[in-house]
Scaffold this active site. Structure first.
Site, mmCIF file in Angstrom:
data_model
loop_
_atom_site.group_PDB
_atom_site.id
_atom_site.type_symbol
_atom_site.label_atom_id
_atom_site.label_comp_id
_atom_site.label_asym_id
_atom_site.label_seq_id
_atom_site.Cartn_x
_atom_site.Cartn_y
_atom_site.Cartn_z
ATOM 1 N N SER A 859 0.812 -1.220 0.000
ATOM 2 C CA SER A 859 0.000 0.000 0.000
ATOM 3 C C SER A 859 0.845 1.269 0.000
ATOM 4 O O SER A 859 0.304 2.360 -0.143
ATOM 5 C CB SER A 859 -0.941 0.009 1.207
ATOM 6 N N LYS A 902 -6.466 4.907 8.056
ATOM 7 C CA LYS A 902 -5.308 5.634 7.531
ATOM 8 C C LYS A 902 -5.618 7.127 7.426
ATOM 9 O O LYS A 902 -4.790 7.977 7.786
ATOM 10 C CB LYS A 902 -4.914 5.076 6.159
#
Length: 998
Positions: A859, A902
């Site tokens: 990611s 996040k």
């Protein structure tokens, strides 16, 4: 491009705004009090419809089931639900009987549930009847003998014959009593009164608990203060039991568990060590130390002159046979065996009859008094030439009189100073007292071992010692302190508590011993002591002498074999469900045994550990017709025994537990039921209002990590329910409200979230995370800690001339995992394509800052690409922007997991913009207050990332133009969306925390 961003934000904000409206929960209610909770567990399982159908079928057809999935998804609940579905008509009781033909192979019998107790009671009744017959028989024998003696008018021959007949009768009846008790069967598995089939959770069970065991005869332990006589390689030593065992355990042979008590042992079977018992020395097999909470029964019987400190089940020999220490009364006469206290080759001492000196010698009490006097005020010099005693005149005179009674006339002198001083150089006296353990100058004080054999000897020693308060000034307190501690322990047997203090006086130490009153006014004193450590020895004959008392030890195995058989969990689960979570943690040997039990539906019980009686006892096969519900994570499959998995797959079902379910009205209604269930199960928290339930469901949406889904990690969600309930209780509320749920989400943060918050705070403080300005080669990436906690991950890149003339390298640091490292290499394909020149002239260094515990997943791909391109082109990156996303070699931004946590991490770090993959756009669930603090920019291609992340400049415009011309872009919106895993995480996108050790 700017127009694209605004449209994306508008769409995202519009969806979230809709979420703020009154949510359709599929049922109208004010509080969860109104929500009915199903009675059956199977109807309480939420979201696992496929698994529920499999469980119902497996219960009906008696099939095994393997449940694979993440923790907290309901695997254990499904196992319990299966037990509810099984019929109870087939339940059986299992009994174990003695085997007259082979006592080491007890017989097994099964009967319908409820009959087992009746059978045992019937056998006990018969045993009691035989006990009555024994009593009547003894009475009859005594009566006949008495009549015979009376009729013979006291004839000695008749009297002698009568005594002989009585002894024979006692022996016969004692054996009869043992045999009748031994014939009573043991109920291994009792299913009487059960309203549902057994459910046995065997998670983490050791071999004995899972498969059954034959326990040792109850571990019969000592306090450790007792004296034993040891013969090692022909040399005889008198030692304190504790000291002997502790020395042996410097090299332990093994350890195990007896319930909650840890047992450490030393194996003496191959060593030439013996212990004194009634009939001489016997081979020592084991020395054991037990660590854990235990009780000692301490008894002093002054009339019978014995004392002991034993565990209640320790068997002691009495004149009436074996009795447990817990059953001893003041009327019991314990068997004491005379021990040689002192003997040597000395003609002078033999002439006056002092050698050999045994423990039953009447003079020993006088000698004990002499020793007590000497320990309080006297000693023998290091050269063993002079005995000196400093005390009161009356004490000196008593000392001299006793010595004359023992030795006759002897030479001595009395010096009158501040205290009276006695001195003698008589070699007989000095040799005799040294041999008995008299104090010697310069050596540690040690209580004579023989003084501890009987309470009468200890009291005689105490009479000589006489002072209830003693103060000694010494250089090293450790030399004399053990003596006073031992003295204090023995005083405790009489119920006298002594205090011991050590004070510093200049460069010396003063030991203060205060025993208070030393009066003993009871003949039978009983006290109980809670201890953490006990000791015992196992001998070949099963007995030994401790403090001269004849006692049994753990090696005797006096309990019949069938009474020592303990059922395993596989047997207790007979006709029910055996549940084992994390089944791969079982050893391969245990998995093989479990497979055998599943195949045969029977499994014999034998010793499974060092603490069992060994493999010599092995029962007939014991029924264990259970249904196995095994559970684990995905890696469990690799570690399982192949044959065991094959058995489950061939004769049952394998089920993967879902971690999310579609966000439909029906499934929301199920979550409403879930909240009501949790409140009912807990029983200590109030019910939830509708608004509070809505907030729980919003949290379920957020934790799902996928658009249009709800989480099924219901154990974690249940934690939020309970935390909110606790807050409402603390506030004295009747119902849990939305505010309580929001407060619970803050208060009951997972550990990873707390670490992430601390990490962000610390990194901001030390400016590791920067949120202003622009920097070349530096990007704020985003990562995940644990399951649901985000973190800002700074990444830096620099470009340097290649160290090798042949090729350049991409050098990555930060403890990257395999997937993360490959993702970085993929970035080089994009760079080579747009750069249009040979980059082998450069070494590219990429650093993940302070990731001490490692990084895994792909990611961070767009973050690495942005950092490297910035370093190559020397274009600064905006530090108020953070980003997450996977990157293909074609420049496509692919979806990742955990976008919501996040983004929350970016907000907490003070970042203004965050870049996410377009495919994750609808996976974002933020509260309105958080959404206002950040601009979320969905992207599909690497050029869009650079458009936002790089600081405006002519070089930036040229770069983006080159990239668009060289890379094969223009993919559809859904490109790559299939790579998002069902559980909401990218392929390993995780950070297992950094800085937890910093």
């Amino acid at each position: 491009m700017l127009k694209f961003y605004k449209m994306g934000i508008k769409r995202l904000s519009g969806e979230m705004t809709m979420g703020e409206e009154r949510m359709d929960l599929g049922i109208e209610f004010e509080t969860t009090e109104e929500i009915p909770v199903p009675e059956r567990l199977i109807d309480q399982v939420i979201g696992q419809d496929h698994a529920v159908e499999v469980i119902k079928t497996a219960a009906k057809q008696r099939r095994h089931v393997l449940l694979i999935g993440e923790p907290g998804t309901g695997k254990s609940m499904l196992g319990q639900a299966m037990a509810e579905l099984l019929p109870t008509e087939d339940l059986e009781d299992i009994l174990v009987f003695p085997n007259p033909e082979d006592e080491n192979m007890p017989r097994i019998k099964t009967v319908p549930a409820g009959q087992g107790r009746r059978i045992v009671e019937e056998y006990k009744r018969k045993a009691k009847e035989q006990e009555n017959i024994r009593f009547y028989l003894l009475f009859f024998v005594f009566f006949i003998v008495a009549m015979a003696v009376f009729m013979s008018r006291g004839d000695p021959n008749t009297l002698l014959l009568g005594v002989f007949v009585i002894l024979i009768a006692l022996m016969v009846t004692a054996n009869m009593r043992f045999r009748t008790q031994a014939m009573v069967p043991k109920l291994l598995v009792d299913n009487s009164g059960r309203k549902r089939a057994p459910f046995v959770d065997a998670t983490g069970a050791h071999a004995g608990a899972l498969l059954g065991d034959v326990r040792h005869d109850p571990f019969q332990c000592f306090s450790g203060e007792e004296t034993v006589v040891i013969r090692e390689n022909g040399e005889v030593k008198v030692l304190r039991l504790k000291d002997f065992v502790e020395k042996a355990l410097e090299k332990p042979s093994g350890e195990g568990l007896d319930g909650d008590v840890k047992v450490v042992y030393h194996d003496f079977r191959n060593e030439n060590v013996e212990v004194l018992t009634k009939d001489g020395f016997t081979k020592l097999l084991y020395a054991n130390k037990r660590i854990g909470k235990q009780k000692l029964r301490r008894v002093v019987n002054l009339e019978k002159d014995y004392w002991f400190a034993l565990t209640p089940d320790h068997k002691v020999y009495t004149t009436d046979g074996l009795k447990e220490a817990g059953e001893i009364t003041e009327k019991d006469e314990l068997i004491s065996v005379p021990i040689t206290v002192f003997d040597c080759e000395d003609e002078d001492l033999k002439k006056i009859g002092l050698l050999p000196l045994t423990s039953d010698d009447e003079r020993l009490r006088k000698i004990a008094t002499l020793m007590g006097i000497l320990f309080n005020g006297g000693s023998i010099d290091e050269g063993l030439g002079v005995l000196t005693l400093k005390s009161e005149r009356s004490v000196i005179e008593k000392f001299v009189i006793t010595l004359k009674e023992l030795f006759g006339k002897f030479e001595y002198e009395i010096i009158k100073e501040e205290n009276t001083i006695l001195k003698t150089r008589d070699p007989r006296i000095i040799k005799f007292l040294v041999g008995l353990g008299a104090p010697i100058e310069g050596k540690d004080l040690k209580m004579p071992w023989w003084v501890k054999l009987k309470p009468s000897l200890f009291l005689a020693f105490l009479e000589g010692f006489r002072a209830h308060i003693v103060e000694q000034l010494v250089d090293d307190p450790n030399k004399n302190l053990p003596f006073f501690q031992e003295l204090s322990w023995y005083l405790g047997l009489f119920g006298i508590k002594a205090d011991i203090k050590v004070e510093e006086v200049g460069d010396k130490h003063k030991i203060i011993f205060d025993a208070g009153r030393l009066d003993v006014d009871k003949q039978f004193i009983e006290t109980w002591e809670d201890v953490e450590v006990t000791y015992n020895l196992t001998t070949e004959k099963g007995n030994l002498l401790a403090n001269g008392l004849f006692v049994k030890n753990s090696g005797g195995l006096g309990t019949p074999a069938h009474l020592r058989v303990e059922p395993g969990m596989i047997h207790r689960a007979h006709k029910g469900v055996l549940f084992i979570d994390e089944i791969a943690t079982l050893s391969l040997k245990m998995q093989q045994s479990l497979l055998t039990a599943m195949q045969e539906k029977k499994f014999p019980i034998t010793g499974q550990s060092e603490l069992s009686s060994g493999a010599m006892v092995r029962t007939e096969p014991v029924p264990c017709d259970f249904i196995l519900v095994a559970a684990g994570n995905l890696d469990t499959i690799e570690k399982m025994h192949p044959a065991l998995r094959s058995r489950i797959r061939g004769y049952g079902y394998e089920v993967y537990m879902r971690t999310t379910m579609p966000d439909t009205v029906e499934n929301r209604r199920k979550l409403v039921q879930f909240v009501a269930q949790e409140v009912k199960k807990d029983g200590r928290i109030p019910h939830f209002t509708r608004d509070a339930v809505e907030e729980i469901i919003r949290e379920a949406q957020r934790r799902a990590g996928r658009k249009g889904h709800l989480t099924l990690r219901l154990r974690d969600l249940g934690g939020v329910v309970r935390a909110a309930g606790d807050i409402a209780v603390r506030k004295g509320k009747k119902y849990v409200t939305r505010e309580d749920v929001l407060e619970a989400l803050q208060m009951a943060k997972p550990l990873e979230k707390q670490l992430a918050d601390w990490y962000i705070e610390r990194k901001k403080e030390y400016q590791v995370i920067r949120t202003e300005g622009g920097e070349i080669g530096r990007v704020n990436g985003l990562a995940i800690i644990g399951e649901q906690s985000g973190i800002v991950l700074p990444i830096e890149a620099i470009v340097a001339p290649a160290a090798s003339k042949e090729e350049g390298k991409i050098i990555v640091t930060g403890k990257l995992g395999e997937i993360a490292r490959e993702a970085v290499l993929n970035v080089s394909a994009i760079i080579k394509r747009y750069k249009g020149e040979d980059i082998s002239r450069y070494d590219i260094h990429v650093q993940f800052l302070q990731t001490y515990e490692g990084v895994e997943g792909d990611s961070a791909s767009i973050s690495v690409a942005t950092a490297v391109i910035s370093a190559l082109e020397e274009i600064p990156v905006r530090q108020d922007v953070a980003m997450t996303g996977s990157l293909s070699v074609r420049g496509e931004v692919l979806p990742v997991g955990g976008v919501t946590p996040k983004i929350e991490a970016a907000i907490e770090a003070g970042i203004k913009k965050v870049i996410i993959p377009k495919a994750n756009e609808k996976d974002v669930f933020l509260s309105p207050d958080k959404r206002e603090k950040i601009e979320i920019i969905p992207v599909e291609r690497i050029d869009e990332v650079l458009e936002v992340a790089l600081v405006e400049s002519e070089k930036k415009k040229e770069l983006i133009k080159r990239i668009r011309e060289t890379l094969p872009l223009g993919v559809s919106e859904s490109a790559g969306s299939e790579t998002l895993h069902e559980h909401g995480r990218d392929s390993g996108s995780a950070l297992s925390v950094e800085e937890s050790k910093a």
